[in-house]
Design a protein around this motif. Structure first.
Motif, PDB file in Angstrom:
ATOM      1  N   MET A   1       0.837  -1.161   0.000  1.00 25.39           N
ATOM      2  CA  MET A   1       0.000   0.000   0.000  1.00 25.39           C
ATOM      3  C   MET A   1       0.891   1.236   0.000  1.00 25.39           C
ATOM      4  O   MET A   1       1.909   1.278   0.679  1.00 25.39           O
ATOM      5  N   LEU A   2       0.504   2.212  -0.748  1.00 22.78           N
ATOM      6  CA  LEU A   2       1.280   3.436  -0.929  1.00 22.78           C
ATOM      7  C   LEU A   2       0.472   4.618  -0.409  1.00 22.78           C
ATOM      8  O   LEU A   2      -0.713   4.741  -0.720  1.00 22.78           O
ATOM      9  N   VAL A   3       1.115   5.464   0.395  1.00 24.71           N
ATOM     10  CA  VAL A   3       0.469   6.674   0.904  1.00 24.71           C
ATOM     11  C   VAL A   3       1.278   7.872   0.429  1.00 24.71           C
ATOM     12  O   VAL A   3       2.465   7.980   0.718  1.00 24.71           O
ATOM     13  N   MET A   4       0.622   8.750  -0.321  1.00 28.62           N
ATOM     14  CA  MET A   4       1.264   9.965  -0.836  1.00 28.62           C
ATOM     15  C   MET A   4       0.515  11.163  -0.257  1.00 28.62           C
ATOM     16  O   MET A   4      -0.661  11.364  -0.569  1.00 28.62           O
ATOM     17  N   THR A   5       1.207  11.916   0.582  1.00 29.95           N
ATOM     18  CA  THR A   5       0.597  13.075   1.230  1.00 29.95           C
ATOM     19  C   THR A   5       1.354  14.311   0.780  1.00 29.95           C
ATOM     20  O   THR A   5       2.565  14.392   0.939  1.00 29.95           O
ATOM     21  N   ARG A   6       0.592  15.261   0.213  1.00 26.71           N
ATOM     22  CA  ARG A   6       1.231  16.465  -0.333  1.00 26.71           C
ATOM     23  C   ARG A   6       0.893  17.682   0.507  1.00 26.71           C
ATOM     24  O   ARG A   6      -0.175  17.766   1.082  1.00 26.71           O
ATOM     25  N   PHE A   7       1.836  18.616   0.531  1.00 28.38           N
ATOM     26  CA  PHE A   7       1.713  19.832   1.326  1.00 28.38           C
ATOM     27  C   PHE A   7       2.120  21.037   0.488  1.00 28.38           C
ATOM     28  O   PHE A   7       3.012  20.940  -0.348  1.00 28.38           O
ATOM     29  N   VAL A   8       1.489  22.168   0.757  1.00 28.48           N
ATOM     30  CA  VAL A   8       1.963  23.461   0.264  1.00 28.48           C
ATOM     31  C   VAL A   8       2.333  24.243   1.523  1.00 28.48           C
ATOM     32  O   VAL A   8       1.468  24.564   2.341  1.00 28.48           O
ATOM     33  N   VAL A   9       3.626  24.509   1.676  1.00 27.13           N
ATOM     34  CA  VAL A   9       4.153  25.113   2.903  1.00 27.13           C
ATOM     35  C   VAL A   9       4.417  26.588   2.656  1.00 27.13           C
ATOM     36  O   VAL A   9       5.193  26.934   1.756  1.00 27.13           O
ATOM     37  N   PRO A  10       3.788  27.441   3.436  1.00 30.40           N
ATOM     38  CA  PRO A  10       3.998  28.881   3.239  1.00 30.40           C
ATOM     39  C   PRO A  10       5.453  29.277   3.465  1.00 30.40           C
ATOM     40  O   PRO A  10       6.154  28.673   4.286  1.00 30.40           O
ATOM     41  N   GLU A  11       5.893  30.287   2.734  1.00 30.40           N
ATOM     42  CA  GLU A  11       7.241  30.813   2.943  1.00 30.40           C
ATOM     43  C   GLU A  11       7.371  31.262   4.388  1.00 30.40           C
ATOM     44  O   GLU A  11       6.430  31.782   4.978  1.00 30.40           O
ATOM     45  N   GLY A  12       8.522  31.023   4.957  1.00 31.38           N
ATOM     46  CA  GLY A  12       8.761  31.419   6.340  1.00 31.38           C
ATOM     47  C   GLY A  12       8.463  30.334   7.353  1.00 31.38           C
ATOM     48  O   GLY A  12       8.762  30.495   8.527  1.00 31.38           O
ATOM     49  N   ASP A  13       7.861  29.216   6.916  1.00 32.15           N
ATOM     50  CA  ASP A  13       7.606  28.101   7.837  1.00 32.15           C
ATOM     51  C   ASP A  13       8.859  27.233   7.872  1.00 32.15           C
ATOM     52  O   ASP A  13       8.922  26.169   7.278  1.00 32.15           O
ATOM     53  N   ASP A  14       9.863  27.717   8.574  1.00 28.61           N
ATOM     54  CA  ASP A  14      11.151  27.033   8.618  1.00 28.61           C
ATOM     55  C   ASP A  14      11.119  25.752   9.445  1.00 28.61           C
ATOM     56  O   ASP A  14      12.040  24.957   9.382  1.00 28.61           O
ATOM     57  N   GLY A  15      10.066  25.535  10.215  1.00 26.58           N
ATOM     58  CA  GLY A  15       9.979  24.349  11.050  1.00 26.58           C
ATOM     59  C   GLY A  15       9.317  23.160  10.384  1.00 26.58           C
ATOM     60  O   GLY A  15       9.245  22.082  10.974  1.00 26.58           O
ATOM     61  N   PHE A  16       8.834  23.331   9.145  1.00 29.69           N
ATOM     62  CA  PHE A  16       8.110  22.232   8.494  1.00 29.69           C
ATOM     63  C   PHE A  16       8.972  20.985   8.354  1.00 29.69           C
ATOM     64  O   PHE A  16       8.531  19.876   8.682  1.00 29.69           O
ATOM     65  N   ALA A  17      10.177  21.125   7.855  1.00 27.81           N
ATOM     66  CA  ALA A  17      11.037  19.957   7.625  1.00 27.81           C
ATOM     67  C   ALA A  17      11.286  19.209   8.929  1.00 27.81           C
ATOM     68  O   ALA A  17      11.221  17.969   8.956  1.00 27.81           O
ATOM     69  N   GLU A  18      11.531  19.919  10.000  1.00 32.37           N
ATOM     70  CA  GLU A  18      11.769  19.278  11.292  1.00 32.37           C
ATOM     71  C   GLU A  18      10.524  18.513  11.759  1.00 32.37           C
ATOM     72  O   GLU A  18      10.618  17.385  12.253  1.00 32.37           O
ATOM     73  N   ARG A  19       9.337  19.122  11.597  1.00 29.19           N
ATOM     74  CA  ARG A  19       8.095  18.439  11.972  1.00 29.19           C
ATOM     75  C   ARG A  19       7.862  17.222  11.078  1.00 29.19           C
ATOM     76  O   ARG A  19       7.402  16.177  11.547  1.00 29.19           O
ATOM     77  N   ALA A  20       8.206  17.332   9.806  1.00 27.37           N
ATOM     78  CA  ALA A  20       8.055  16.212   8.879  1.00 27.37           C
ATOM     79  C   ALA A  20       9.016  15.077   9.233  1.00 27.37           C
ATOM     80  O   ALA A  20       8.646  13.899   9.141  1.00 27.37           O
ATOM     81  N   HIS A  21      10.224  15.401   9.644  1.00 28.23           N
ATOM     82  CA  HIS A  21      11.182  14.371  10.076  1.00 28.23           C
ATOM     83  C   HIS A  21      10.625  13.604  11.273  1.00 28.23           C
ATOM     84  O   HIS A  21      10.707  12.372  11.322  1.00 28.23           O
ATOM     85  N   ALA A  22      10.070  14.326  12.244  1.00 29.08           N
ATOM     86  CA  ALA A  22       9.502  13.690  13.434  1.00 29.08           C
ATOM     87  C   ALA A  22       8.313  12.804  13.062  1.00 29.08           C
ATOM     88  O   ALA A  22       8.157  11.691  13.580  1.00 29.08           O
ATOM     89  N   ALA A  23       7.476  13.280  12.147  1.00 30.37           N
ATOM     90  CA  ALA A  23       6.319  12.493  11.702  1.00 30.37           C
ATOM     91  C   ALA A  23       6.770  11.220  10.996  1.00 30.37           C
ATOM     92  O   ALA A  23       6.249  10.129  11.255  1.00 30.37           O
ATOM     93  N   LEU A  24       7.746  11.347  10.115  1.00 28.09           N
ATOM     94  CA  LEU A  24       8.249  10.186   9.378  1.00 28.09           C
ATOM     95  C   LEU A  24       8.886   9.172  10.324  1.00 28.09           C
ATOM     96  O   LEU A  24       8.676   7.965  10.194  1.00 28.09           O
ATOM     97  N   ALA A  25       9.616   9.652  11.323  1.00 28.91           N
ATOM     98  CA  ALA A  25      10.223   8.748  12.304  1.00 28.91           C
ATOM     99  C   ALA A  25       9.153   8.021  13.117  1.00 28.91           C
ATOM    100  O   ALA A  25       9.284   6.822  13.400  1.00 28.91           O
ATOM    101  N   ALA A  26       8.086   8.718  13.494  1.00 30.89           N
ATOM    102  CA  ALA A  26       7.003   8.083  14.246  1.00 30.89           C
ATOM    103  C   ALA A  26       6.320   7.012  13.401  1.00 30.89           C
ATOM    104  O   ALA A  26       6.028   5.908  13.887  1.00 30.89           O
ATOM    105  N   LEU A  27       6.069   7.304  12.147  1.00 29.24           N
ATOM    106  CA  LEU A  27       5.458   6.312  11.256  1.00 29.24           C
ATOM    107  C   LEU A  27       6.392   5.119  11.055  1.00 29.24           C
ATOM    108  O   LEU A  27       5.953   3.963  11.059  1.00 29.24           O
ATOM    109  N   ALA A  28       7.682   5.390  10.901  1.00 30.79           N
ATOM    110  CA  ALA A  28       8.660   4.327  10.641  1.00 30.79           C
ATOM    111  C   ALA A  28       8.765   3.339  11.793  1.00 30.79           C
ATOM    112  O   ALA A  28       9.153   2.188  11.590  1.00 30.79           O
ATOM    113  N   ALA A  29       8.413   3.753  12.992  1.00 28.25           N
ATOM    114  CA  ALA A  29       8.492   2.874  14.155  1.00 28.25           C
ATOM    115  C   ALA A  29       7.304   1.916  14.259  1.00 28.25           C
ATOM    116  O   ALA A  29       7.293   1.040  15.115  1.00 28.25           O
TER     117      ALA A  29
END
Length: 107
Positions: A1-29
């Motif tokens: 099964m494949l899950v593709m989730t897309r985002f449009v991140v406003p300029e200046g949201d410098d924390g998105f990548a860090e939050r995405a890393h944490a989300a991906l790590a939680a899913l990976a566990a």
């Protein structure tokens, strides 16, 4: 099964990548997780995606109930574009390999 989730991140949201890393790590566990990736569009850096693969739709749905997923992934997924994200895999091919076609599990 494949899950593709897309985002449009406003300029200046410098924390998105860090939050995405944490989300991906939680899913990976979670049980049933096979692999996942965070990507950013070359042509428009506001566009991001998280792509994960799971053993089954049940494994993915059970993962969404996991405490760490609720803490780290669910808030991020709430920012996703409102569009279908879960897909059944109907064909695949490894590099240099033959095409493997499977039938749909949908009733």
């Amino acid at each position: 099964m494949l899950v593709m989730t897309r985002f449009v991140v406003p300029e200046g949201d410098d924390g998105f990548a860090e939050r995405a890393h944490a989300a991906l790590a939680a899913l990976a566990a979670c049980k049933g997780y096979l692999r996942g990736r965070l990507g950013r569009a070359y042509d428009d850096p506001k566009h991001w995606s998280i792509v994960t693969e799971w053993e089954s739709v049940g494994a993915y749905r059970r993962a969404l109930g996991n405490f760490d997923v609720k803490m780290y992934a669910t808030p991020l997924l709430a920012q996703a574009l409102d569009e279908p994200s879960a897909f059944e895999v109907l064909a695949e091919a490894a590099p240099g390999g033959e095409l493997k076609v499977t039938s749909s599990d949908r009733a």
